[in-house]
Design a protein around this motif. Structure first.
Motif, PDB file in Angstrom:
ATOM      1  N   UNK A  60       8.477   0.268 -11.021  1.00 58.16           N
ATOM      2  CA  UNK A  60       9.169   1.708 -10.284  1.00 58.16           C
ATOM      3  C   UNK A  60       8.151   2.092  -9.450  1.00 58.16           C
ATOM      4  N   UNK A  61       8.909   2.409  -8.266  1.00 59.24           N
ATOM      5  CA  UNK A  61       9.504   3.073  -7.093  1.00 59.24           C
ATOM      6  C   UNK A  61      10.346   4.228  -7.547  1.00 59.24           C
ATOM      7  N   UNK A  62       9.556   5.976  -7.405  1.00 56.76           N
ATOM      8  CA  UNK A  62       9.558   7.125  -8.062  1.00 56.76           C
ATOM      9  C   UNK A  62      10.300   7.816  -6.505  1.00 56.76           C
ATOM     10  N   UNK A  63      11.691   8.261  -6.021  1.00 58.78           N
ATOM     11  CA  UNK A  63      11.845   8.814  -4.769  1.00 58.78           C
ATOM     12  C   UNK A  63      12.493  10.278  -4.760  1.00 58.78           C
TER      13      UNK A  63
ATOM     14  N   UNK B  47       6.342   9.724  -5.018  1.00 55.39           N
ATOM     15  CA  UNK B  47       7.418   9.604  -4.953  1.00 55.39           C
ATOM     16  C   UNK B  47       8.037   9.214  -3.261  1.00 55.39           C
ATOM     17  N   UNK B  48       8.064   8.144  -2.700  1.00 58.34           N
ATOM     18  CA  UNK B  48       7.539   7.830  -1.558  1.00 58.34           C
ATOM     19  C   UNK B  48       8.259   9.077  -0.456  1.00 58.34           C
ATOM     20  N   UNK B  58       4.336   2.584  -1.630  1.00 62.63           N
ATOM     21  CA  UNK B  58       3.661   1.962  -2.990  1.00 62.63           C
ATOM     22  C   UNK B  58       5.317   1.625  -4.810  1.00 62.63           C
ATOM     23  N   UNK B  59       4.675   0.807  -5.634  1.00 61.33           N
ATOM     24  CA  UNK B  59       5.412   1.288  -7.089  1.00 61.33           C
ATOM     25  C   UNK B  59       4.527   1.777  -7.789  1.00 61.33           C
ATOM     26  N   UNK B  87      -0.261  -0.658  -3.653  1.00 59.85           N
ATOM     27  CA  UNK B  87       0.907  -1.010  -2.461  1.00 59.85           C
ATOM     28  C   UNK B  87       2.049  -2.326  -2.277  1.00 59.85           C
ATOM     29  N   UNK B  88       2.511  -1.761  -2.150  1.00 60.92           N
ATOM     30  CA  UNK B  88       4.055  -2.849  -1.601  1.00 60.92           C
ATOM     31  C   UNK B  88       3.564  -3.796  -0.531  1.00 60.92           C
ATOM     32  N   UNK B  89       2.076  -3.238   0.336  1.00 63.33           N
ATOM     33  CA  UNK B  89       1.550  -4.656   0.860  1.00 63.33           C
ATOM     34  C   UNK B  89       0.504  -4.411   1.297  1.00 63.33           C
TER      35      UNK B  89
END
Lengths: 101, 101
Positions: A60-63, B47-48, B58-59, B87-89
């Motif tokens: 999941x990606x929280x924002x 959170x982003x 990140x996720x 990380x998403x990358x």
């Protein structure tokens, strides 16, 4: 994609089921919550044990999200948390089980 | 990889910084929390907006974890939440900035 709203009293199994359904149908799911206890409830629903029971591994990606609550005339802005929930493998493209003759 | 322990009073910016550091050095970070308000604190740090400020998207993968708390003779088991944060990358393979002559 519908946004699932989770509160402190939302049933965990039902939420996990809705996440699994959203992922299977739309490829992802989204949960929106306001308040620490609702955040906790959402995380527990996402936590692997529950959703993994449907055979779906998720991340999941929280924002942060601005959420409007209340009726139109008493509406107020609150800061909530939005969880974008994605499968770690594409569940939609899953091959059909082979037909055994 | 060290497991970061986050409580209700842990500073958000410091936690986000520790996450960014863990990801840069080890490729991932892990947070462990006990209790709804600590879960909320961890999610806010993840959170982003916060971590993204370090240029890292990140996720996270939440899971249940058995945590031992207290001194050896009064130790008790609690169920906590562990967040694996990735990380998403790949930030470790990021190219060095070009040298300008």
């Amino acid at each position: 994609m519908d946004i699932l709203r989770v509160s402190t009293t939302t049933d965990l199994a039902a939420t996990a089921g809705a996440i699994a359904h959203g992922i299977t149908v739309d490829g992802a799911a989204e949960i929106q919550v306001i308040g620490p206890r609702a955040v906790n409830q959402a995380v527990k629903a996402i936590a692997r044990g529950y959703v993994a029971a449907s055979g779906i591994d998720v991340y999941c990606i929280p924002s942060f999200a601005t959420v409007h609550v209340g009726a139109e005339d008493t509406e107020e802005e609150r800061t909530g948390i939005r969880f974008q929930i994605c499968p770690r493998h594409d569940v939609r493209r899953q091959a059909e089980p082979p037909v055994l003759n």
